[in-house]
Scaffold this active site. Structure first.
Site, mmCIF file in Angstrom:
data_model
loop_
_atom_site.group_PDB
_atom_site.id
_atom_site.type_symbol
_atom_site.label_atom_id
_atom_site.label_comp_id
_atom_site.label_asym_id
_atom_site.label_seq_id
_atom_site.Cartn_x
_atom_site.Cartn_y
_atom_site.Cartn_z
ATOM 1 N N ASP A 244 0.849 -1.176 0.000
ATOM 2 C CA ASP A 244 0.000 0.000 0.000
ATOM 3 C C ASP A 244 0.894 1.238 0.000
ATOM 4 O OD1 ASP A 244 -2.325 1.880 0.866
ATOM 5 O OD2 ASP A 244 -3.290 -0.081 0.760
ATOM 6 N N HIS A 293 -3.659 6.150 3.427
ATOM 7 C CA HIS A 293 -4.404 4.938 3.085
ATOM 8 C C HIS A 293 -3.761 3.685 3.677
ATOM 9 C CE1 HIS A 293 -6.084 1.760 0.425
ATOM 10 N NE2 HIS A 293 -7.151 2.535 0.418
ATOM 11 N N SER A 464 -11.496 -1.073 -0.275
ATOM 12 C CA SER A 464 -10.202 -1.127 0.409
ATOM 13 C C SER A 464 -10.332 -1.768 1.781
ATOM 14 C CB SER A 464 -9.616 0.278 0.550
ATOM 15 O OG SER A 464 -9.241 0.809 -0.682
#
Length: 521
Positions: A244, A293, A464
């Protein structure tokens, strides 16, 4: 990468201007004029329209399905770097051998050298000048069967097309205009939280339960059987690899507090494979999250069962390896494709990694990243990938890459309540394998996770968080059954999911159930 420092690889340098040709009365057009006309650039807006049309009609876009002139034009309007996948000529099922057979084998290396020899011969025959890729003339990847060169000769592409050693060739750095997906508006093609991950200011006590020693369990955990599964497994002795945007150095629970509360005897490791800069100058940018994120995804998977009032992860005793492979969740730049591919190889090589979680992707396939996915898969890794998240303007689009691959497990998010309704920004489609409840029916509240810093939770949505949750559930199951292989884990998840034995055309096997998978009920 292996850098070929002594190779004589001249690459034809062509002017990028347009050419006009006035017809004379002579019936024959000079060969040079024909070549100039042939090599006129197709404008990037026309290439983007080809991509958009393919996405709407087929759900994907493959460079190898385009003409050599389209690929050449894309090269000329990016950095001219061409990725060429190779294998021994006429080898059956080469993709199944990636990661198992070494590309250092002389037979594989001979195929790469044959391709480079062709390029050299083509350029020298044309009297072209030499271009370099960084300080070298070409690069052959040390683990994956692809090489990269700078090419701006249409003839090279034409010759590559006819070589049995060539599996594919693609422009590395051409970037599609994502605003086209969103009807000219700014395309938010990512998780609801995007590249921000602040504490939730209006968190209701109805959206979590407090568990010992003072952690917050997200509202959806009981609905997914996660809270019930903790009586049998908390993920200990299982390592999850997360690819990520990295993790924040300011989030203590992903640093010195990773072993705290009721989460002990485990570890977190942080790597960075993403590079900044251009082909002539690049450097690794470190493991630290600059987006938010990755920090949120790490929190969902393995935040400790803490005493500071923050959220607890699904597998709160699992080990975690975070790899910053991308700067955001759209894997569209050349540097991001490089970073994600390198991250997959890194995790693929590690025997301790059982599960790889990827809440990132792109709207169409990239063969370099696909090779890296196969590398990790062929080494036994269970790879979860997000089905896709975007605004309502782009919800016409189906499952994104690499969740479209057979080697990955595609996950999307749905709302709580009876029946199946995808979350407001989630993608669905025939490639989806599992779903996770991650959006409240009335308030549209998302699950809890770790904020970029501090002890107050954030919330995160989209496919996600569904993917990270699924990875955590798999870690709980594998921890309880350490001698199982990937296929056994996946089969157990499937047969205990909500819709099994039926498979829905939009939602696969339906909602995962951690409690049922672990035999709690």
């Amino acid at each position: 990468m292996i850098k070929l420092q002594k190779m004589t690889l001249g690459l034809l340098f062509l002017a990028l201007g347009t050419f006009s040709c006035k017809q004379e009365e002579t019936p024959l057009v000079p060969q040079a004029t024909l070549e100039e006309e042939q090599q006129k650039l197709i404008p990037s807006n026309e290439i983007d329209q080809l991509i958009l049309q393919s996405l709407r009609e087929t759900g994907d876009f493959l460079w190898m399905g385009q003409s050599d002139q389209v690929i050449w034009s894309a090269l000329m309007q990016s950095d001219s770097v061409l990725t060429i996948g190779y294998s021994p000529a006429n080898l059956e099922t080469p993709n199944a051998r990636i990661g198992i057979e070494s590309v250092q084998d002389p037979v594989w290396q001979a195929s790469a050298q044959k391709i480079l020899g062709m390029i050299t011969e083509t350029v020298e025959r044309s009297g072209g000048s030499q271009l370099r890729l960084g300080n070298e003339l070409a690069e052959i990847h040390a683990d994956l069967p692809y090489l990269e060169v700078k090419v701006n000769s249409l003839e090279v592409l034409q010759n590559l097309r006819s070589m049995p050693e060539v599996r594919y060739f693609e422009p590395l750095s051409y970037e599609f205009d994502y605003s086209l997906l969103n009807q000219g508006q700014n395309a938010r093609y990512f998780s609801d939280s995007g590249c921000s991950n602040d504490p939730e200011a209006n968190l209701s006590t109805n959206d979590y339960s407090v568990i010992s020693p003072n952690a917050k369990a997200s509202w959806n955990y009981a609905q997914m059987g996660i809270s019930q599964a903790w009586s049998q497994s908390t993920g200990d002795n299982i390592t999850v690899g997360l690819i990520d945007t990295g993790v924040s150095p300011n989030q203590q629970l992903l640093g010195s507090g990773f072993q705290s509360g009721e989460s002990t005897s485990r570890s977190i490791s942080k790597f960075g494979t993403y590079q900044t800069g251009y082909w002539w100058w690049k450097k690794y940018d470190g493991p630290n999250d600059q987006c938010g994120h990755g920090t949120a995804m790490a929190g969902v998977i393995a935040s400790p069962r803490n005493s500071v009032g923050n959220t607890v992860g699904v597998a709160y005793n699992a080990d975690l390896i975070s790899v910053r492979g991308t700067s955001d969740v759209i894997v569209n730049s050349g540097n991001e494709k490089d970073g994600v591919a390198e991250a997959l190889v890194l995790l693929g090589k590690r025997s301790d990694v059982k599960i790889i979680s990827m809440s990132i992707g792109d709207v169409f396939s990239n063969s370099k990243v696909a090779d890296a996915v196969r590398y990790a898969y062929n080494r036994g890794k269970l790879i979860f990938a997000a089905a896709g998240t975007s605004t309502s303007f782009t919800n016409w689009y189906g499952v994104i890459f690499p969740a479209t691959m057979a080697e990955t497990v595609a996950v999307t998010g749905v709302k709580e309540g009876n029946g199946y309704q995808r979350c407001n920004t989630c993608h669905s489609g025939g490639k989806v394998d599992f779903t996770v409840i991650m959006e409240r029916g009335g308030t549209e509240t998302k699950p809890l996770s770790l904020a970029f810093s501090g002890n107050n939770p954030s919330t995160v949505g989209g496919s996600s968080v569904a993917t990270a949750t699924a990875s955590g559930i798999a870690a709980l199951l594998w921890s309880k059954n350490p001698n199982w292989n990937r296929e056994q884990i996946l089969d157990r998840l499937k047969t205990t999911s909500d819709l099994y034995p039926s498979r829905n055309s939009e939602y696969g096997w339906g909602n995962l159930d951690a409690g049922a998978a672990l035999g709690i009920y």
